[in-house]
Design an enzyme around this catalytic site. Structure first.
Site, PDB file in Angstrom:
ATOM      1  N   ASP A   7       0.812  -1.219   0.000  1.00  0.00           N
ATOM      2  CA  ASP A   7       0.000   0.000   0.000  1.00  0.00           C
ATOM      3  C   ASP A   7       0.846   1.270   0.000  1.00  0.00           C
ATOM      4  O   ASP A   7       0.675   2.147  -0.853  1.00  0.00           O
ATOM      5  CB  ASP A   7      -0.946   0.005   1.206  1.00  0.00           C
ATOM      6  CG  ASP A   7      -2.046  -1.033   1.087  1.00  0.00           C
ATOM      7  OD1 ASP A   7      -1.771  -2.126   0.564  1.00  0.00           O
ATOM      8  OD2 ASP A   7      -3.170  -0.747   1.511  1.00  0.00           O
ATOM      9  N   ARG A  59       0.031   2.971  17.019  1.00  0.00           N
ATOM     10  CA  ARG A  59      -0.335   4.067  16.121  1.00  0.00           C
ATOM     11  C   ARG A  59      -0.083   5.460  16.709  1.00  0.00           C
ATOM     12  O   ARG A  59       0.467   6.323  16.016  1.00  0.00           O
ATOM     13  CB  ARG A  59      -1.795   3.919  15.670  1.00  0.00           C
ATOM     14  CG  ARG A  59      -2.061   2.676  14.823  1.00  0.00           C
ATOM     15  CD  ARG A  59      -1.030   2.516  13.730  1.00  0.00           C
ATOM     16  NE  ARG A  59      -1.318   1.392  12.851  1.00  0.00           N
ATOM     17  CZ  ARG A  59      -0.428   0.508  12.463  1.00  0.00           C
ATOM     18  NH1 ARG A  59       0.822   0.586  12.914  1.00  0.00           N
ATOM     19  NH2 ARG A  59      -0.744  -0.462  11.641  1.00  0.00           N
ATOM     20  N   ASP A  75      -7.262   2.080  11.936  1.00  0.00           N
ATOM     21  CA  ASP A  75      -5.985   2.804  11.941  1.00  0.00           C
ATOM     22  C   ASP A  75      -6.093   4.210  11.375  1.00  0.00           C
ATOM     23  O   ASP A  75      -5.384   5.120  11.805  1.00  0.00           O
ATOM     24  CB  ASP A  75      -4.916   2.012  11.190  1.00  0.00           C
ATOM     25  CG  ASP A  75      -4.344   0.878  12.023  1.00  0.00           C
ATOM     26  OD1 ASP A  75      -4.526   0.916  13.255  1.00  0.00           O
ATOM     27  OD2 ASP A  75      -3.736  -0.029  11.451  1.00  0.00           O
ATOM     28  N   SER A 129      -2.750  -9.204   4.986  1.00  0.00           N
ATOM     29  CA  SER A 129      -2.037  -8.035   5.490  1.00  0.00           C
ATOM     30  C   SER A 129      -1.417  -8.379   6.840  1.00  0.00           C
ATOM     31  O   SER A 129      -2.084  -8.947   7.714  1.00  0.00           O
ATOM     32  CB  SER A 129      -3.011  -6.865   5.633  1.00  0.00           C
ATOM     33  OG  SER A 129      -2.381  -5.752   6.223  1.00  0.00           O
TER      34      SER A 129
END
Length: 414
Positions: free
Chosen positions: A17, A96, A125, A181
């Site tokens: 990505d 994060r 996220d 992923s």
């Protein structure tokens, strides 16, 4: 060439990505600065740097935030016994805000008005990254390609993204045969998407998970320090190995627990955006520390304080999962939970065996456990006859409730 839109700092992982997004942002007219956070993942960072430069990044930052991740994000979660929906130890959710904090710092250092990320428009996220960025730098502008029609209509699926990568000579680790992923950091590894989106598919670890079940056990000591009230030492009583620094301690526990398959779960959870998702998580060290801290806390903390703290922990876990780490309410909870930890000091002895953590014993100079008081062999400072009045008082409410129920039943039968 598109008109220049200024500089954007991209939270870059080197995966499918963000590699494609880097090239796409350049197509849109941005000067791209790539920021790769070393948060404990197994990564060839120099190769990632060269790849970002080859894809057209104006500058590349590789920032090691692993130590602050443990000390400033994981330790508060351990103190809180943080657990989302009774099972998830928040590995991604904790990472994060740590990544986003440095992302904003780099943008400010570089004078960039924009930051970008590769989080999907359906996931948590995107919320976590952006709430952190806006909290830390209210004027920052976030570019989220997966929410832009011109991006997601062009790339409706991962196959189209891989075709784009092939067209532009972007090397990516994901292939159509392994379309899941993976997110890795010190706290955990998560696997989602691809075949795992079908909740009936049985995961056999074929995607490369590291946890295995071993038949030998490890015994270790968990010590909470007298001042900081966080894990300060782990000792393997089998070979005498000791780790004391936060980062070394956590890495060591990950290695030991991972070999025993500790902390692996397959769950369906409720995302903040409103949908359920299936994920497979491995949180080896976090699982050991969760059980060890829970045990020493129960040993040293007052019962009523602990009840209140359990409620705070539940709210804390929800806030972290939903991306509100940098909110005033989450800061307040961290202060409250930290205050509750003052008596939580001691050593827990435990073993890991075939995916499980077993508590074997504990000791503490702050223990509220009174062996003489609780003993069946010694009366101690306790008068058994006093329990009669205690029971009578507590039974009064039950007697009255059932007396009334009896009256109502008789009246209904008439």
């Amino acid at each position: 060439m598109a008109q220049s839109k200024g500089t954007v700092v991209l939270a870059y992982s080197g995966g499918l990505d963000t590699s494609c997004i880097l090239v796409w942002l350049k197509e849109q007219g941005y000067d791209v600065i790539a920021y790769l956070a070393n948060i404990g993942q197994k990564e060839d960072f120099e190769a990632a740097r060269k790849k970002a430069v080859a894809l057209g990044a104006k500058k590349v930052y590789i920032e090691d935030v692993s130590r602050e991740f443990v000390e400033q994000f994981i330790w508060p979660a351990v103190q809180a016994n943080a657990l989302y929906e009774d099972r998830y130890l928040l590995g991604t959710a904790l990472a994060r805000p740590c990544i986003a904090r440095r992302l904003v710092e780099i943008a400010q250092r570089e004078g960039a008005q924009h930051v970008a990320h590769g989080a999907t428009g359906k996931g948590n996220d995107q919320v976590r990254f952006e709430l952190s960025c806006y909290a830390l730098c209210p004027k920052i502008k976030v570019v989220a390609p997966w929410r832009l029609p011109e991006f997601y209509q062009r790339f409706p699926g991962r196959r189209e993204l891989m075709d784009y990568a092939k067209k532009h000579g972007i090397p990516v680790p994901v292939t159509p045969q392994t379309p899941w992923s993976m997110d890795e950091n010190l706290m955990h590894i998560s696997y989602e998407a691809g075949i795992l989106e079908n909740p009936k598919v049985i995961d056999h670890g074929s995607h490369g998970a590291g946890g295995v079940s071993c038949i030998r056990s490890l015994i270790g000591n968990f010590t909470a320090g007298p001042s900081v009230r966080v894990p300060v030492k782990v000792t393997n009583t089998g070979d005498g190995a000791t780790r004391s620094s936060a980062l070394e301690l956590f890495v060591y526990l990950n290695d030991i627990a991972g070999k025993h398959g500790v902390g692996r779960i397959d769950i369906v959870e409720n995302r903040f955006v409103g949908m359920k998702s299936r994920g497979i998580y491995e949180t080896p060290a976090g699982t050991i520390l969760y059980h060890a801290h829970l045990d020493i806390e129960a040993f040293t903390m007052d019962r009523e304080v602990r009840k209140i703290k359990q409620g705070l922990s539940l709210k804390f876990s929800e806030l972290v999962y939903n991306g509100f780490w940098h909110s005033p309410e989450c800061e307040f909870l961290r202060e409250c939970i930290g205050r509750s930890q003052e008596p939580v000091e001691g050593t827990v002895r435990l073993s890991v065996f075939k995916g499980h953590v077993y508590i074997l014993g504990r000791e503490s100079p702050r223990s509220l456990y009174n062996e003489e008081l609780v003993s069946m062999n010694v009366q101690g400072d306790y008068e058994p006859a006093d329990a009669t009045g205690f029971i009578n008082i507590n039974s009064l409410r039950l007697k009255e409730y059932h007396r009334l129920q009896s009256k109502v039943t008789v009246k209904q039968d008439e």
